[in-house]
Enzyme design. Structure first.
Site, mmCIF file in Angstrom:
data_model
loop_
_atom_site.group_PDB
_atom_site.id
_atom_site.type_symbol
_atom_site.label_atom_id
_atom_site.label_comp_id
_atom_site.label_asym_id
_atom_site.label_seq_id
_atom_site.Cartn_x
_atom_site.Cartn_y
_atom_site.Cartn_z
ATOM 1 N N GLU A 34 -3.595 7.704 4.429
ATOM 2 C CA GLU A 34 -2.295 6.957 3.699
ATOM 3 C C GLU A 34 -1.643 8.004 3.114
ATOM 4 O OE1 GLU A 34 -3.591 2.758 2.294
ATOM 5 O OE2 GLU A 34 -4.660 4.134 1.003
ATOM 6 N N HIS A 55 -8.908 6.361 -3.194
ATOM 7 C CA HIS A 55 -7.508 6.177 -2.904
ATOM 8 C C HIS A 55 -6.656 6.753 -3.888
ATOM 9 C CE1 HIS A 55 -3.843 3.483 -2.951
ATOM 10 N NE2 HIS A 55 -4.257 2.890 -1.875
ATOM 11 N N SER A 104 2.981 1.002 3.142
ATOM 12 C CA SER A 104 3.980 0.174 3.456
ATOM 13 C C SER A 104 3.824 -0.685 4.757
ATOM 14 C CB SER A 104 5.361 0.713 3.432
ATOM 15 O OG SER A 104 5.378 1.225 1.997
ATOM 16 N N LYS A 142 -5.180 -4.036 -4.961
ATOM 17 C CA LYS A 142 -4.852 -3.335 -6.033
ATOM 18 C C LYS A 142 -4.911 -4.107 -7.443
ATOM 19 C CE LYS A 142 -1.914 -0.267 -3.024
ATOM 20 N NZ LYS A 142 -1.128 0.467 -2.906
HETATM 21 P P1 PGA Z 1 0.920 -0.596 0.578
HETATM 22 O O1 PGA Z 1 -0.457 -0.058 -0.048
HETATM 23 O O2 PGA Z 1 0.815 -1.217 1.879
HETATM 24 O O3 PGA Z 1 1.523 -1.291 -0.678
HETATM 25 O O4 PGA Z 1 1.868 0.561 0.721
HETATM 26 C C1 PGA Z 1 -1.078 0.572 1.019
HETATM 27 C C2 PGA Z 1 -2.412 1.405 -0.076
HETATM 28 O O5 PGA Z 1 -2.223 1.861 -1.214
HETATM 29 O O6 PGA Z 1 -3.815 1.084 0.238
#
Ligand code: PGA
Length: 260
Positions: free
Chosen positions: A171, A99, A218, A14
């Protein structure tokens, strides 16, 4: 031992890591995690700023690199954008498309997601098509409808590029971390697995190709094994916990163990 199946361990950095931190993490990964079992594909998705340097660092390894987003026009007057071709030229092999942070914070539409998928395929990048419902869509009981709409728009009447796998990341938006130390809601492996079965069926009907569906939301060192032990979960897309070498190496070790 899984002889034919593949497992995807994807790290979405990210906007957590700048140029130097991205390079250092890539170097650690190269030194410590580069010899994974056959069948496990690890890819990291650095910021656009850091992608070229990370790709150069990982060039001689089995670890792949992907973009977090692409623009759908190859080149031109599009200030601030980077095309799929440009990413491919630096050594990227994948691109996250659609995303939820782009859909909801940058108001990216299903139509734009579709254009980006087509652009990625044209450039020879494997799109990782991200889908998922928000908390309010889930509470309203419309999860299945939202997922189906996203998939139909992304894949309907699409000519897939021979040789590229069909990768979809489910997701649930409500389960995504709100920061490095702020996990989102818990989507159990059982709940995720049920949705993955639905996603697989729709995607296969639309394309004729059996997709690999990754789970994201997560994922932590303590939970990875449970997800990977669940039918229909072909890998993970990890954000927050992938941005520190310690937790990413724990996730990798647990995945390798689960894969034996
Ligand atoms: P996260 O993000 O593991 O921080 O929840 C996953 C994603 O958004 O690809």
């Amino acid at each position: 031992m899984n002889e034919t199946k593949k497992l995807y361990l994807f790290a979405n950095w990210k906007m957590y890591l700048g140029l130097e931190a991205s390079y250092v993490l890539a170097k650690n990964i190269k030194e410590e995690l580069a010899n994974l079992n056959n069948g496990i594909t690890m890819a990291v998705f650095p910021s656009t700023l850091a992608l070229a340097s990370v790709a150069a660092e990982l060039k001689s390894t089995t670890i792949k690199v992907g973009a977090q987003n692409v623009y759908w026009v190859p080149e031109g007057g599009y200030t601030g954008e980077v095309s799929a071709e440009m990413f491919a030229a630096t050594g990227a092999e994948y691109a996250l498309i659609g995303h939820s942070e782009r859909r909801h914070q940058c108001h990216e539409t299903n139509h734009e997601v579709r254009q980006k998928i087509e652009a990625a395929l044209t450039a020879g990048l494997t799109p990782v098509i991200c889908i998922g419902e928000t908390a309010s869509e889930r509470e309203a009981g419309s999860t299945a409808e939202v997922i189906e709409t996203q998939l139909r728009s992304a894949l309907g009447a699409l000519a897939w590029r021979d040789g590229l796998p069909l990768l979809i990341a489910y997701e649930p938006v409500w389960a995504i971390s709100r920061g490095v130390n702020k996990p989102g809601g818990h989507c159990s492996a059982v709940e995720a697995g049920k949705m993955h079965a639905v996603v697989e069926k729709i995607a296969r009907e639309l394309t004729g190709i059996a997709p690999a569906v990754l789970y994201g939301g997560s994922v932590r060192p303590e939970t990875i094994a449970e997800y990977l032990a669940t039918p229909h979960i072909a890998g993970v897309l990890v954000g927050a916990a992938a941005t520190k070498f310690s937790s990413w190496s724990e996730i990798t070790a647990a995945a390798v163990e689960a894969w034996r």
